[in-house]
Structures are given as structure tokens and as C-alpha cells.
Scaffold this active site. Structure first.
Site, PDB file in Angstrom:
ATOM      1  N   ASP A   7      41.343  68.259  60.753  1.00  0.00           N
ATOM      2  CA  ASP A   7      40.589  67.562  61.803  1.00  0.00           C
ATOM      3  C   ASP A   7      39.099  67.702  61.511  1.00  0.00           C
ATOM      4  O   ASP A   7      38.681  68.611  60.791  1.00  0.00           O
ATOM      5  CB  ASP A   7      40.915  68.160  63.187  1.00  0.00           C
ATOM      6  CG  ASP A   7      40.209  67.387  64.303  1.00  0.00           C
ATOM      7  OD1 ASP A   7      40.062  66.155  64.184  1.00  0.00           O
ATOM      8  OD2 ASP A   7      39.795  68.016  65.298  1.00  0.00           O
ATOM      9  N   SER A   8      38.323  66.826  62.126  1.00  0.00           N
ATOM     10  CA  SER A   8      36.867  66.915  61.962  1.00  0.00           C
ATOM     11  C   SER A   8      36.322  68.184  62.621  1.00  0.00           C
ATOM     12  O   SER A   8      35.232  68.622  62.295  1.00  0.00           O
ATOM     13  CB  SER A   8      36.210  65.676  62.570  1.00  0.00           C
ATOM     14  OG  SER A   8      36.592  65.558  63.925  1.00  0.00           O
ATOM     15  N   CYS A  71      42.903  64.031  62.840  1.00  0.00           N
ATOM     16  CA  CYS A  71      41.713  63.319  63.320  1.00  0.00           C
ATOM     17  C   CYS A  71      41.998  61.816  63.350  1.00  0.00           C
ATOM     18  O   CYS A  71      42.344  61.234  62.324  1.00  0.00           O
ATOM     19  CB  CYS A  71      40.545  63.616  62.382  1.00  0.00           C
ATOM     20  SG  CYS A  71      39.049  62.731  62.807  1.00  0.00           S
ATOM     21  N   GLU A 153      34.183  69.783  72.171  1.00  0.00           N
ATOM     22  CA  GLU A 153      33.990  70.754  71.085  1.00  0.00           C
ATOM     23  C   GLU A 153      32.925  71.785  71.468  1.00  0.00           C
ATOM     24  O   GLU A 153      32.918  72.907  70.978  1.00  0.00           O
ATOM     25  CB  GLU A 153      33.606  70.011  69.792  1.00  0.00           C
ATOM     26  CG  GLU A 153      33.660  70.847  68.548  1.00  0.00           C
ATOM     27  CD  GLU A 153      35.032  70.867  67.850  1.00  0.00           C
ATOM     28  OE1 GLU A 153      35.140  71.614  66.888  1.00  0.00           O
ATOM     29  OE2 GLU A 153      35.989  70.165  68.244  1.00  0.00           O
ATOM     30  N   CYS A 183      42.092  60.169  70.394  1.00  0.00           N
ATOM     31  CA  CYS A 183      41.236  61.114  69.660  1.00  0.00           C
ATOM     32  C   CYS A 183      41.857  62.497  69.809  1.00  0.00           C
ATOM     33  O   CYS A 183      42.364  62.848  70.885  1.00  0.00           O
ATOM     34  CB  CYS A 183      39.832  61.080  70.258  1.00  0.00           C
ATOM     35  SG  CYS A 183      38.780  62.432  69.717  1.00  0.00           S
ATOM     36  N   HIS A 185      40.743  65.293  70.290  1.00  0.00           N
ATOM     37  CA  HIS A 185      40.185  66.211  71.281  1.00  0.00           C
ATOM     38  C   HIS A 185      40.600  65.907  72.723  1.00  0.00           C
ATOM     39  O   HIS A 185      40.565  66.786  73.574  1.00  0.00           O
ATOM     40  CB  HIS A 185      38.651  66.183  71.205  1.00  0.00           C
ATOM     41  CG  HIS A 185      38.103  66.811  69.976  1.00  0.00           C
ATOM     42  ND1 HIS A 185      38.310  66.281  68.728  1.00  0.00           N
ATOM     43  CD2 HIS A 185      37.373  67.934  69.805  1.00  0.00           C
ATOM     44  CE1 HIS A 185      37.719  67.050  67.830  1.00  0.00           C
ATOM     45  NE2 HIS A 185      37.144  68.057  68.460  1.00  0.00           N
TER      46      HIS A 185
HETATM   47  N1  DGL Z   1      38.648  64.327  65.656  1.00  0.00           N
HETATM   48  C1  DGL Z   1      37.997  63.070  65.970  1.00  0.00           C
HETATM   49  C2  DGL Z   1      39.018  62.014  66.289  1.00  0.00           C
HETATM   50  O1  DGL Z   1      40.168  62.293  66.547  1.00  0.00           O
HETATM   51  C3  DGL Z   1      37.037  63.174  67.107  1.00  0.00           C
HETATM   52  C4  DGL Z   1      35.823  63.974  66.885  1.00  0.00           C
HETATM   53  C5  DGL Z   1      34.838  63.354  65.945  1.00  0.00           C
HETATM   54  O2  DGL Z   1      34.159  62.371  66.303  1.00  0.00           O
HETATM   55  O3  DGL Z   1      34.747  63.880  64.860  1.00  0.00           O
HETATM   56  O4  DGL Z   1      38.691  60.849  66.304  1.00  0.00           O
END
Ligand code: DGL
Length: 262
Positions: A7-8, A71, A153, A183, A185
Site C-alpha cells: 500500500d502507499s 492500494c 493516515e 480506497c 484507507h
Molecule cells: N492507498 C491509497 C488508495 O487506496 C490511498 C492513499 C494515497 O493517496 O496514497 O487509493
């Protein structure tokens, strides 16, 4: 060999925990690119590059045979290129899976579906494309929610309410049947989102769907499943030590050691 989850940031730990809950026997490595979050407002090229680097690390250094891109932004913008160009050239025996198709399958059961996601995911139109591939009669309404992932986050869930009101407003009076939390999150705000939606609107949340779909995938793909080691281990890797990292890991995953990659 291990299962990688990418994930990011740390939001994907919510999915990692859910996956591990139904398949505890395997060895997992989580990779959170905390240094470069958010991906949501980055260019297609940057997202592809960051995702490729993470996948490469998980394959070469962590001995993963399969990587789940938790992500959504990376799944929407980089997954196809990773599968078609990078894997076919470099790792034909390994797999990279995203989160969009399993969620699109679930969404395709409804007539009118709303999606909230990052700017990048909405701009890619990936949700509408994937849902309509399965059922072209579904009406898909998308709205970007650019502030949410960063607030989550940062552990600032309480501050998210006015943003949620703003991002959900375009769906009012649209008679949605379901809302996709598009997303990684957003499951962290599921309770708050529930309160703001009519009761009959089903919330489609990845932590409830991805683990089952991965289990089904492994049952079908023995060539991958048979390579997985079963020592119940879990490693969490991040690219930067953020201030509230310890708190978020504990909240979303539980007690775990975190290693910062240099
Ligand atoms: N993990 C990203 C997603 O699911 C969201 C957070 C980001 O913008 O990096 O799109």
C-alpha cells in the site's frame, strides 16, 4: 515463499489484518510506502514507478511469490502495466493482484453504485470500467475524496466529518443501492460513513471482500499456493518512520514490529 501486501501507506494494514485472520498459516510481508504517500494526487508515471519499485523489492528481497496491491490508486493506475510489461519480462512465475476486480464483481450486483476514491483513481475511471465489464447496466457515480486518506493516515479521523459530508453530498437524492469505499484507507471511517448514509445503502468495503477472494484465488491456483511457506510470520516494512506510525500499526493491525527500509 511469502505473500506480499503493498500500500502507499499504512491503511492497507486493515486489509492485511483481515487477510491474515482467515489465512493465518502463511508468511506475509507488508510494504507501506509512507515516504511517498499520498499516491492519490500523483501522476500515472510516478504511481507506476513507485509501485514497480515496491513489487520489485517484495519479489527480490523478501521472496514473495504473490503480491496484493492493496492500494486502489496503484491498482487503478499501475496494475495492468505491471502485469503486462513488468511481470511478463521479469517474473513469469510470480503474480501481482489488485483490489479493483474483486470489488467490481461485488458492486456489479447492484443497480446504482456510488464510489468514493482518491483523485487519481477517479481520474482513471477504473471503477466504472471494471464494474461495467461485468455488468454494463450498473450506473456508477464517482466522487473524489482527496483529503480522506491523508487525514486517516495522520490519525485525524474526527476532522474527517466535514470532508465526508462534502464528498457524500453529490450522492444525496441519487437513490444509491451501494457505496464502494474505493480506497484502502476508508474502512477506517466505515462507522462514520454508515451514519451519513441511508440505511438501505450497502457499504462495499475491501476488508470484507479481498480476504475471501484471495482465499478462492489460492485454492484455484495451486501452482502459487504450493510455493507458500507456512510459518505464520508477519513483517511490516515502511519507507519512512512517520510520527504516529506506532499508534496506527497498533490500531489497524495489532502488536507488530516495524522495519524502516533505508
Ligand atoms: N492507498 C491509497 C488508495 O487506496 C490511498 C492513499 C494515497 O493517496 O496514497 O487509493
Amino acid at each position: 515463499m511469502k505473500i506480499g501486501i503493498f500500500d502507499s501507506g499504512l491503511g492497507g494494514l486493515i486489509i492485511a489484518r483481515a487477510i491474515r485472520k482467515i489465512m493465518p498459516k502463511y508468511d506475509y510481508v507488508y510494504f507501506g510506502d509512507t515516504k511517498r504517500l499520498p499516491y492519490g494526487n500523483k501522476s500515472h508515471e510516478a504511481i507506476f514507478e513507485f509501485t514497480r519499485e515496491a513489487v520489485e523489492h517484495l519479489f527480490r528481497k523478501e521472496n514473495c511469490v504473490i503480491v496484493i496491491i492493496a492500494c486502489n490508486t496503484a491498482s487503478a493506475r499501475a496494475l495492468r502495466q505491471i502485469q503486462q510489461e513488468y511481470l511478463t519480462k521479469n517474473f513469469t512465475e510470480r503474480r501481482v493482484l489488485g483490489v479493483l476486480i474483486p470489488i467490481a464483481e461485488e458492486s456489479s450486483k447492484y443497480k446504482k453504485v456510488g464510489v468514493i476514491a482518491t483523485l487519481g483513481t477517479v481520474a482513471s475511471n477504473a471503477w466504472e470500467i471494471e464494474i461495467k465489464k461485468i455488468n454494463k447496466n450498473v450506473k456508477v457515480l464517482q466522487n473524489p475524496a482527496p483529503m480522506l486518506a491523508t487525514l486517516i493516515e495522520e490519525g485525524e479521523n474526527k476532522l474527517a466529518k466535514p470532508f465526508l459530508l462534502k464528498y457524500l453530498k453529490p450522492f444525496a437524492n441519487k437513490k444509491l443501492d451501494a457505496l464502494v469505499l474505493g480506497c484502502t484507507h476508508y474502512p477506517a471511517l466505515k462507522k462514520e460513513i454508515r451514519k451519513l448514509l441511508p440505511k438501505n445503502v450497502k457499504i462495499i468495503s475491501q476488508d470484507e471482500i479481498i480476504p475471501k477472494k484471495l482465499k478462492e484465488y489460492l485454492a484455484k491456483h495451486q501452482e502459487i499456493a504450493l510455493k507458500l511457506s507456512k510459518n505464520k510470520s508477519m513483517e511490516i516494512l515502511v519507507t519512512d518512520k512517520t510520527q504516529n506510525m506506532g499508534h496506527l500499526v497498533k490500531k489497524w493491525f495489532g502488536k507488530a514490529k516495524v522495519k524502516v527500509l533505508s
